[in-house]
Scaffold this active site. Structure first.
Site: not given
Ligand code: UT7
Length: 331
Positions: A118, A258, A288
């Site tokens: 990225c 980004h 993204n």
């Molecule tokens: O571009 C390159 C660099 N990349 C980035 O900068 C991305 C960085 N990361 C992020 O933007 C975020 O970590 C994500 C958007 C990928 C995820 O958001 P988050 O707030 O960190 O969510 P999480 O991974 O902590 O997940 C929270 C909950 C989980 O459920 P439990 O374990 O709390 O029950 C996940 O299973 O949300 C769940 N979850 C979803 N729920 C509904 C994960 N993906 C989804 C989804 N829909 N699509």
């Protein structure tokens, strides 16, 4: 007589986005997710997808370069060098840069692919600027193009909601009035490789029936650690860039971040003391698009940029790689 310092000015921007949209409502039918979750956690509403048999990253990069040439009023034959920033090259080799040059008729250009995930576009801009500053090249094109849909697992709800396809590019030309790329602060840390990568397909794990079955040819991301590093990395480097140039948020016309997650963008803008209206944000419409996000913003905002505007480009991505670049807009 003193010779004036050559800087690399951005003199044109080109772009291309595929027509087909993948909305949050579409994704709700494909994986267990909701429009509400995606919007609040990422800021994304829809993304573009390049559809069609035989279509690759070069098929977005090439029209973006043609658009750029039209806007600048130049023939592709005038391009000296083309750097293609991508994690989704048409094929592992030859370079997609060569394929784009062939498709647009840039027969006098040499070129190569640059892979910094990225942050690819920022790394490309800094490299291209050095070529211009050397005095040896007059027209260098930096393309960011990624067909992320080619490496996205649409059964993995943690990644498939994030990515989209697009391409955009800039032209760098020499300037002796102090416009263009003024400073760049780039970083990489390979110890971050385990958090965001494609497990197979390279020399470490060549494609096999096993890698296919294990879905190892798709993006793998451990979201939370990447999020934490991204918030800190992008904000730190942007603040440091301002500081070492004796600037504050008040001096900056635009932050061009980004587009990975709106929450990361907000944190960076806060650290720089910038209000929301100075932040280019189109993640809601494109998601993204990896190496394309920053030039895509420049392309969409091109009519709002004014000569002399100071802008900061900032990115964080796989590797880890991150950085910020200070630009004085030249037209
Ligand atoms: O571009 C390159 C660099 N990349 C980035 O900068 C991305 C960085 N990361 C992020 O933007 C975020 O970590 C994500 C958007 C990928 C995820 O958001 P988050 O707030 O960190 O969510 P999480 O991974 O902590 O997940 C929270 C909950 C989980 O459920 P439990 O374990 O709390 O029950 C996940 O299973 O949300 C769940 N979850 C979803 N729920 C509904 C994960 N993906 C989804 C989804 N829909 N699509």
């Amino acid at each position: 007589m003193t010779t004036k310092k050559i800087t690399a000015a951005i003199t044109a921007v080109g772009g291309f986005v595929p027509e087909d949209k993948l909305t949050n409502a579409d994704l709700e039918k494909m994986v267990e997710t909701t429009d509400e979750w995606i919007k609040t956690r990422t800021g994304i509403s829809e993304r573009r997808i390049l559809k069609g048999e035989g279509k690759a990253s070069s098929d977005m990069g090439a029209p973006a370069v043609i658009d750029l040439c039209h806007r600048r009023g130049i023939d592709p034959l005038e391009i000296d060098c083309l750097i293609c920033c991508t994690v989704t090259p048409d094929m592992l080799f030859p370079a997609t840069a060569n394929i784009i040059c062939d498709k647009v008729g840039a027969k006098n250009a040499w070129g190569f692919d640059l892979e910094a995930a990225c942050s690819g576009f920022l790394f490309g801009v800094t490299t291209g600027a050095a070529l211009i500053e050397s005095g040896r090249y007059k027209k260098v094109v930096i393309v960011g193009t990624d067909k992320m849909s080619a490496i996205t697992d649409y059964s993995d709800r943690t990644t498939c909601i994030l990515f989209g396809d697009a391409a955009a590019c800039i032209l760098l030309e020499p300037n002796t009035e102090g416009y263009g790329i003024l400073d760049s602060l780039l970083k990489s840390d390979g110890s971050g490789r385990d958090y965001l990568y494609m497990r197979a397909g390279g020399s470490l794990k060549p494609p096999s029936m096993e890698t296919l079955a294990a879905k190892e040819h798709f993006i793998y991301q451990d979201g939370q650690p990447v999020f934490k590093f991204a918030v800190k990395g992008m904000a730190d480097v942007s603040a440091e860039l301002l500081e070492r140039n004796n600037l504050t948020g008040d001096d900056i016309a635009w932050l061009v971040p980004h587009q990975a997650n709106k929450r990361i963008i907000d944190a960076t803008a806060n650290r720089m003391g910038l209000s929301q209206d100075k932040v280019m944000l189109n993640i809601q419409r494109y998601g993204n698009t990896t190496a394309a996000t920053i030039p895509l913003c420049l392309w969409e905002w091109k009519h709002e940029l004014n000569k002399g505007d100071l802008i900061v480009l900032a990115a964080f991505g796989g590797g880890f790689t991150w950085g910020a670049t200070l630009v004085k807009w030249a037209y």
